[in-house]
Write a protein that holds these residues in place. Structure first.
Motif, PDB file in Angstrom:
ATOM      1  N   ASN A  66       0.807  -1.254  -0.023  1.00  0.00           N
ATOM      2  CA  ASN A  66       0.053   0.076  -0.153  1.00  0.00           C
ATOM      3  C   ASN A  66       0.971   1.421   0.030  1.00  0.00           C
ATOM      4  O   ASN A  66       2.195   0.940  -0.105  1.00  0.00           O
ATOM      5  CB  ASN A  66      -1.024   0.107   1.208  1.00  0.00           C
ATOM      6  CG  ASN A  66      -0.397  -0.055   2.605  1.00  0.00           C
ATOM      7  OD1 ASN A  66       0.820   0.428   2.784  1.00  0.00           O
ATOM      8  ND2 ASN A  66      -0.971  -0.636   3.531  1.00  0.00           N
ATOM      9  N   GLY A 111      -1.650  -2.749  -8.983  1.00  0.00           N
ATOM     10  CA  GLY A 111      -2.997  -1.989  -9.568  1.00  0.00           C
ATOM     11  C   GLY A 111      -4.218  -2.769  -8.794  1.00  0.00           C
ATOM     12  O   GLY A 111      -4.300  -3.840  -8.214  1.00  0.00           O
ATOM     13  N   GLN A 112      -5.479  -2.130  -9.191  1.00  0.00           N
ATOM     14  CA  GLN A 112      -6.586  -2.713  -9.027  1.00  0.00           C
ATOM     15  C   GLN A 112      -7.068  -3.963 -10.036  1.00  0.00           C
ATOM     16  O   GLN A 112      -8.246  -4.572  -9.876  1.00  0.00           O
ATOM     17  CB  GLN A 112      -7.484  -1.681  -8.706  1.00  0.00           C
ATOM     18  CG  GLN A 112      -7.225  -0.776  -7.564  1.00  0.00           C
ATOM     19  CD  GLN A 112      -8.387   0.124  -7.053  1.00  0.00           C
ATOM     20  OE1 GLN A 112      -9.031   0.487  -7.973  1.00  0.00           O
ATOM     21  NE2 GLN A 112      -8.138   0.856  -5.823  1.00  0.00           N
ATOM     22  N   LYS A 113      -6.106  -4.002 -11.016  1.00  0.00           N
ATOM     23  CA  LYS A 113      -6.285  -5.075 -11.940  1.00  0.00           C
ATOM     24  C   LYS A 113      -5.124  -5.956 -12.199  1.00  0.00           C
ATOM     25  O   LYS A 113      -3.910  -5.475 -12.194  1.00  0.00           O
ATOM     26  CB  LYS A 113      -7.058  -4.545 -13.127  1.00  0.00           C
ATOM     27  CG  LYS A 113      -8.387  -4.146 -13.216  1.00  0.00           C
ATOM     28  CD  LYS A 113      -8.684  -3.517 -14.610  1.00  0.00           C
ATOM     29  CE  LYS A 113     -10.341  -3.302 -14.446  1.00  0.00           C
ATOM     30  NZ  LYS A 113     -10.733  -2.846 -15.947  1.00  0.00           N
ATOM     31  N   ASN A 161      -4.354  -2.936  -3.049  1.00  0.00           N
ATOM     32  CA  ASN A 161      -3.587  -2.481  -4.237  1.00  0.00           C
ATOM     33  C   ASN A 161      -4.113  -0.942  -4.461  1.00  0.00           C
ATOM     34  O   ASN A 161      -5.149  -0.391  -3.714  1.00  0.00           O
ATOM     35  CB  ASN A 161      -4.196  -3.223  -5.120  1.00  0.00           C
ATOM     36  CG  ASN A 161      -3.727  -4.817  -5.013  1.00  0.00           C
ATOM     37  OD1 ASN A 161      -2.578  -4.945  -4.891  1.00  0.00           O
ATOM     38  ND2 ASN A 161      -4.742  -5.748  -5.258  1.00  0.00           N
ATOM     39  N   PHE A 162      -3.294  -0.441  -5.233  1.00  0.00           N
ATOM     40  CA  PHE A 162      -3.033   1.106  -5.472  1.00  0.00           C
ATOM     41  C   PHE A 162      -4.334   1.571  -6.380  1.00  0.00           C
ATOM     42  O   PHE A 162      -4.302   0.987  -7.552  1.00  0.00           O
ATOM     43  CB  PHE A 162      -1.844   1.446  -6.091  1.00  0.00           C
ATOM     44  CG  PHE A 162      -0.744   1.478  -4.976  1.00  0.00           C
ATOM     45  CD1 PHE A 162      -0.150   2.565  -4.912  1.00  0.00           C
ATOM     46  CD2 PHE A 162      -0.353   0.155  -4.406  1.00  0.00           C
ATOM     47  CE1 PHE A 162       1.082   2.558  -3.897  1.00  0.00           C
ATOM     48  CE2 PHE A 162       0.792   0.128  -3.205  1.00  0.00           C
ATOM     49  CZ  PHE A 162       1.226   1.400  -3.185  1.00  0.00           C
ATOM     50  N   SER A 163      -5.016   2.524  -6.256  1.00  0.00           N
ATOM     51  CA  SER A 163      -5.652   3.356  -7.020  1.00  0.00           C
ATOM     52  C   SER A 163      -4.712   4.107  -7.949  1.00  0.00           C
ATOM     53  O   SER A 163      -3.341   4.414  -7.556  1.00  0.00           O
ATOM     54  CB  SER A 163      -6.708   4.082  -6.424  1.00  0.00           C
ATOM     55  OG  SER A 163      -6.038   5.318  -5.792  1.00  0.00           O
ATOM     56  N   PHE A 164      -5.171   4.768  -9.042  1.00  0.00           N
ATOM     57  CA  PHE A 164      -4.350   5.581  -9.835  1.00  0.00           C
ATOM     58  C   PHE A 164      -4.040   6.701  -9.187  1.00  0.00           C
ATOM     59  O   PHE A 164      -2.661   7.275  -9.438  1.00  0.00           O
ATOM     60  CB  PHE A 164      -5.112   5.923 -11.165  1.00  0.00           C
ATOM     61  CG  PHE A 164      -5.034   4.972 -12.153  1.00  0.00           C
ATOM     62  CD1 PHE A 164      -3.964   4.013 -12.621  1.00  0.00           C
ATOM     63  CD2 PHE A 164      -6.301   4.311 -12.672  1.00  0.00           C
ATOM     64  CE1 PHE A 164      -4.024   3.064 -13.532  1.00  0.00           C
ATOM     65  CE2 PHE A 164      -6.495   3.223 -13.414  1.00  0.00           C
ATOM     66  CZ  PHE A 164      -5.445   2.449 -13.935  1.00  0.00           C
ATOM     67  N   GLU A 165      -4.743   7.479  -8.391  1.00  0.00           N
ATOM     68  CA  GLU A 165      -4.353   8.398  -7.622  1.00  0.00           C
ATOM     69  C   GLU A 165      -3.255   8.174  -6.513  1.00  0.00           C
ATOM     70  O   GLU A 165      -2.515   8.935  -6.408  1.00  0.00           O
ATOM     71  CB  GLU A 165      -5.698   9.283  -6.937  1.00  0.00           C
ATOM     72  CG  GLU A 165      -6.582  10.057  -7.909  1.00  0.00           C
ATOM     73  CD  GLU A 165      -5.740  11.216  -8.384  1.00  0.00           C
ATOM     74  OE1 GLU A 165      -4.995  11.699  -7.719  1.00  0.00           O
ATOM     75  OE2 GLU A 165      -5.530  10.844  -9.938  1.00  0.00           O
ATOM     76  N   GLU A 166      -3.350   6.987  -5.982  1.00  0.00           N
ATOM     77  CA  GLU A 166      -2.278   6.676  -4.984  1.00  0.00           C
ATOM     78  C   GLU A 166      -1.108   6.411  -5.959  1.00  0.00           C
ATOM     79  O   GLU A 166      -0.123   6.641  -5.318  1.00  0.00           O
ATOM     80  CB  GLU A 166      -2.825   5.477  -4.379  1.00  0.00           C
ATOM     81  CG  GLU A 166      -3.884   5.531  -3.342  1.00  0.00           C
ATOM     82  CD  GLU A 166      -4.505   4.419  -2.536  1.00  0.00           C
ATOM     83  OE1 GLU A 166      -4.918   4.314  -1.305  1.00  0.00           O
ATOM     84  OE2 GLU A 166      -4.723   3.288  -3.419  1.00  0.00           O
ATOM     85  N   TYR A 224      -6.109   0.837 -19.164  1.00  0.00           N
ATOM     86  CA  TYR A 224      -5.471   0.556 -17.713  1.00  0.00           C
ATOM     87  C   TYR A 224      -3.571   1.002 -18.097  1.00  0.00           C
ATOM     88  O   TYR A 224      -3.196   1.414 -17.268  1.00  0.00           O
ATOM     89  CB  TYR A 224      -5.437  -0.937 -17.234  1.00  0.00           C
ATOM     90  CG  TYR A 224      -4.848  -1.013 -15.754  1.00  0.00           C
ATOM     91  CD1 TYR A 224      -5.413  -0.697 -14.882  1.00  0.00           C
ATOM     92  CD2 TYR A 224      -3.666  -1.940 -15.932  1.00  0.00           C
ATOM     93  CE1 TYR A 224      -4.657  -0.989 -13.628  1.00  0.00           C
ATOM     94  CE2 TYR A 224      -2.975  -2.204 -14.947  1.00  0.00           C
ATOM     95  CZ  TYR A 224      -3.404  -1.793 -13.678  1.00  0.00           C
ATOM     96  OH  TYR A 224      -2.718  -2.002 -12.339  1.00  0.00           O
ATOM     97  N   ASN A 226      -3.111   4.263 -18.488  1.00  0.00           N
ATOM     98  CA  ASN A 226      -3.155   5.142 -17.038  1.00  0.00           C
ATOM     99  C   ASN A 226      -1.935   5.211 -16.470  1.00  0.00           C
ATOM    100  O   ASN A 226      -1.478   5.938 -15.714  1.00  0.00           O
ATOM    101  CB  ASN A 226      -4.436   4.725 -16.386  1.00  0.00           C
ATOM    102  CG  ASN A 226      -5.706   5.283 -17.120  1.00  0.00           C
ATOM    103  OD1 ASN A 226      -5.806   6.245 -17.546  1.00  0.00           O
ATOM    104  ND2 ASN A 226      -6.726   4.422 -16.736  1.00  0.00           N
TER     105      ASN A 226
END
Length: 428
Positions: free
Chosen positions: A37, A56-58, A67-72, A106, A109
């Motif tokens: 994280n 990531g989330q996928k 798992n990380f969002s794109f903002e994170e 994805y 991004n």
């Protein structure tokens, strides 16, 4: 017998003089750490990682990690940039048809938020990344089970700058690969090992309907089992049950050999592990690598490094496949005592030099009269007994009971933000 001798009994010393080849590509090996994280990412880099790998989330193999969002990811990249570090993203599933939808967006991004590389096993993800996100490097995942120089040469010709070798690769095989192919080689040098070949396990699929190779591993090898012979239990009722997980990898003793054989990136396993684990292990390997390059001819493995490794160890340790093929003694068949007798207790938030008071965020229960250790990057370390604690209002406390509570402690030596507080576990 030293800690090293007890840990690596059976390992031969001849490896120390076998691999003296020319190194390729990187001036010194990269220290690559796991980050489950955003907080773990920051601690890994703060304690000395040159790069971190996240999910990531996928498309990653740790669906249960934070798992990380794109903002994170963006925040993580900005933090890494301040330290001159890099962020990699694991996209290492074996994709089914239904996994392909959304892949192009994805990957675009990931490139847009500043990710340096993806770790990938599936050829379609490699091909798609090259087409839609050309700034993303593609590092071949260990899930491809790459063991020979011809396979490494194939992936180099496909345009990949780095191959993460199978965990079953030996020193001899790495030397042969580096002899034939000028490419960056990444290898796991610390952390959990898988009982199946390169993580290609289907126990989880059969037992829990969770696909190991799509991020759902339930770690079935770490479960407790009843063992029967001819329908008769081998263990009397009430005794510990059977397990079949492997011991953990630790190559700190063989750091010079890893460098001499040409490993370019030293990878630590553990995106599901704690902040304390990640920071402690990174801290030790950072000190050891830097010490080696300061004076390679007189490098000495320090006992305090081994002591620190054991304070973060989750299981007994061995050298994996680097020296020989692991045997029965390298697996865990019965529950064992936890090697690490220490618990992560808190994180330093701030320190007042005039008063000598540190503000510590509680992460685990600790109390007055307890001996604790403060640990920081670069080997900063001291012990003390807690003689006084207060909260933010100045009220005296006899214990730090509440998660994330701010605790004011007078320390025997200066500390810094992100230093860790650990305590000796008390056996009940």
């Amino acid at each position: 017998m030293t800690v090293a001798e007890s840990t690596y009994s059976g390992a031969t010393s001849s490896v120390k003089t076998r691999y003296q080849g020319k190194r390729h590509r990187l001036d010194r090996p990269e220290l690559l750490a796991p980050a489950g994280n955003l907080e773990k990412l920051k601690f890994a880099i703060h304690y000395g990682a040159d790069a971190v790998y996240i999910g990531g989330q996928k498309y990653g193999l740790r669906s249960n990690a934070g798992n990380f969002s794109f903002e994170e990811m963006r925040e993580g990249v900005e933090f890494a940039n301040r330290y001159g570090a890099k962020v990699f993203v694991a996209t290492n599933i074996y994709a089914h048809n239904e996994d392909i939808g959304g892949l192009e967006e994805y990957l675009r991004n990931l490139e847009e938020v500043g990710i340096s590389a993806i770790i990938v096993a599936d050829p379609i993800i490699i091909e798609t990344a090259a087409r839609v996100a050309p700034k993303l490097e593609a590092h071949l995942s260990t899930q491809q089970s790459t063991l020979n120089w011809q396979a490494v040469q194939f992936w180099k010709e496909e345009g990949l700058p780095r191959v993460v070798l199978a965990r079953e690769t030996s020193f001899e095989e790495i030397a042969e690969i580096k002899k034939h192919v000028d490419i960056e080689i990444e290898a796991f040098i610390h952390g959990a090992m898988c009982s199946s070949f390169s993580g290609r396990c289907v126990l989880s699929n059969h037992f829990t309907d969770r696909d190991s190779n799509r991020g759902g591993c339930s770690q079935s090898c770490r479960w407790k089992y009843d063992l029967f012979v001819d329908d008769m239990p081998m263990y009397p009722e009430g005794e510990d049950q059977f397990t079949m997980g492997s011991k953990d990898l630790c190559m700190i003793e063989y750091l010079p050999e890893l460098i001499d054989v040409g490993v370019d990136s030293f990878k630590i396993e553990g995106r599901m592990k704690s902040i304390h684990y990640v920071a402690t292990v990174v801290n030790v390997y950072r000190q050891a690598i830097d010490s080696y390059f300061e004076d390679p001819e007189n490098f000495v493995l320090k006992q305090e490094w081994l002591d620190e490794i054991f304070k973060a160890a989750n299981r007994p340790l061995n050298t994996g496949f680097f020296l020989d093929t692991p045997g029965a003694e390298d697996h865990i068949y019965e529950p064992e005592d936890k090697p690490a007798p220490y618990d992560f207790a808190g994180v330093v938030l701030e320190y007042n030099e005039e008063t000598g008071i540190a503000v510590v965020q509680q992460r685990n229960y600790f109390k007055l009269g307890q001996e604790v250790e403060f640990v920081g990057p670069g080997g900063r370390f001291f012990k003390q007994t807690i003689t006084q604690m207060t909260d933010d209002k100045g009220q005296e406390l006899d214990a730090a009971r509440h998660p994330l509570q701010r605790i004011h402690i007078r320390t025997l030596a200066p500390v810094e933000p992100m230093d860790m507080l650990r305590k000796l576990m008390i056996k009940k």
